[in-house]
Design an enzyme around this catalytic site. Structure first.
Site, PDB file in Angstrom:
ATOM      1  N   ASP A 140       0.129   4.081  -6.343  1.00 40.07           N
ATOM      2  CA  ASP A 140      -1.221   4.097  -5.782  1.00 40.07           C
ATOM      3  C   ASP A 140      -2.200   3.831  -6.922  1.00 40.07           C
ATOM      4  OD1 ASP A 140      -3.762   5.052  -4.641  1.00 40.07           O
ATOM      5  OD2 ASP A 140      -2.507   5.885  -3.051  1.00 40.07           O
ATOM      6  N   GLN A 173      -6.648   8.374   7.267  1.00 41.81           N
ATOM      7  CA  GLN A 173      -6.040   7.064   6.995  1.00 41.81           C
ATOM      8  C   GLN A 173      -7.120   6.040   6.653  1.00 41.81           C
ATOM      9  OE1 GLN A 173      -3.573   5.473  10.169  1.00 41.81           O
ATOM     10  NE2 GLN A 173      -2.643   3.961   8.810  1.00 41.81           N
ATOM     11  N   HIS A 203       2.276   4.048   5.741  1.00 45.61           N
ATOM     12  CA  HIS A 203       2.721   4.341   4.377  1.00 45.61           C
ATOM     13  C   HIS A 203       2.920   5.837   4.194  1.00 45.61           C
ATOM     14  CE1 HIS A 203      -1.676   4.195   4.528  1.00 45.61           C
ATOM     15  NE2 HIS A 203      -1.666   5.192   3.655  1.00 45.61           N
ATOM     16  N   HIS A 238       2.871   8.839   1.373  1.00 45.01           N
ATOM     17  CA  HIS A 238       2.401   9.212   0.039  1.00 45.01           C
ATOM     18  C   HIS A 238       3.408  10.173  -0.589  1.00 45.01           C
ATOM     19  CE1 HIS A 238      -1.955   8.060   0.582  1.00 45.01           C
ATOM     20  NE2 HIS A 238      -1.650   8.228   1.851  1.00 45.01           N
TER      21      HIS A 238
END
Ligand code: AMP
Length: 145
Positions: free
Chosen positions: A37, A101, A107, A109
């Site tokens: 990220d 979101q 996705h 995390h």
């Protein structure tokens, strides 16, 4: 963006999958991509996404494809723990803007948590390219070893 709607093929993760936008890849196979990220909430914050499913959120993906994503989540959680030695790890996934979101391609995390360290703001400050590249190299070495 709501929980329901059409998949936008121009979202940033779709662009990353197509190679149109860069990322700090940690793992890739034909079904799953994992990368750092770039606005990390903690050191080592990693994202794992399905490559073939045009899924906005957990409602849109078939169970077999989700299982492939989760197998990589577990594998990379182990790698992050081995390399960064956090005190804990959060695994999270948000569905719909009210749930937090911001990118509408499913996705997961993986957020390492370190003793006494608070999380940075979600999708907040960008990490430096040098820091991300150094961390990517460290984790790739750990994955290879
Ligand atoms: P979410 O809010 O659950 O949709 O999470 C989206 C995540 O994607 C946030 O943690 C952002 O920091 C991250 N993000 C956004 N753009 C990029 C990018 N180009 N590369 C890597 N991570 C990104």
């Amino acid at each position: 963006m709501s929980l329901h709607g059409d998949y936008d093929a121009q979202n940033i993760f779709a662009q990353i999958i197509r190679g149109e936008a860069p990322c700090y890849t940690l793992y890739e196979d034909e079904d799953v991509l994992a990368f750092l990220d770039v606005f990390p909430q903690s050191f080592g914050h990693t994202l794992v996404i399905p490559k073939r499913a045009a899924a906005r959120n957990i409602l849109d993906i078939d169970a077999a494809s989700l299982a492939k994503v989760m197998a990589v989540v577990q594998r990379l959680t182990r790698v992050l723990i081995d390399e960064l030695e956090p005190a804990g790890v959060q695994v999270a996934q948000f569905n719909g803007a009210p749930a937090g979101q911001t990118v509408f391609h499913l996705h997961m995390h993986i957020v390492p948590r370190f003793e006494g360290e608070k999380l940075s703001v979600h999708a907040g400050g960008k990490a430096s390219a040098e820091e991300l590249a150094a961390l990517q190299a460290r984790l790739l070495q750990r994955i290879a070893g």
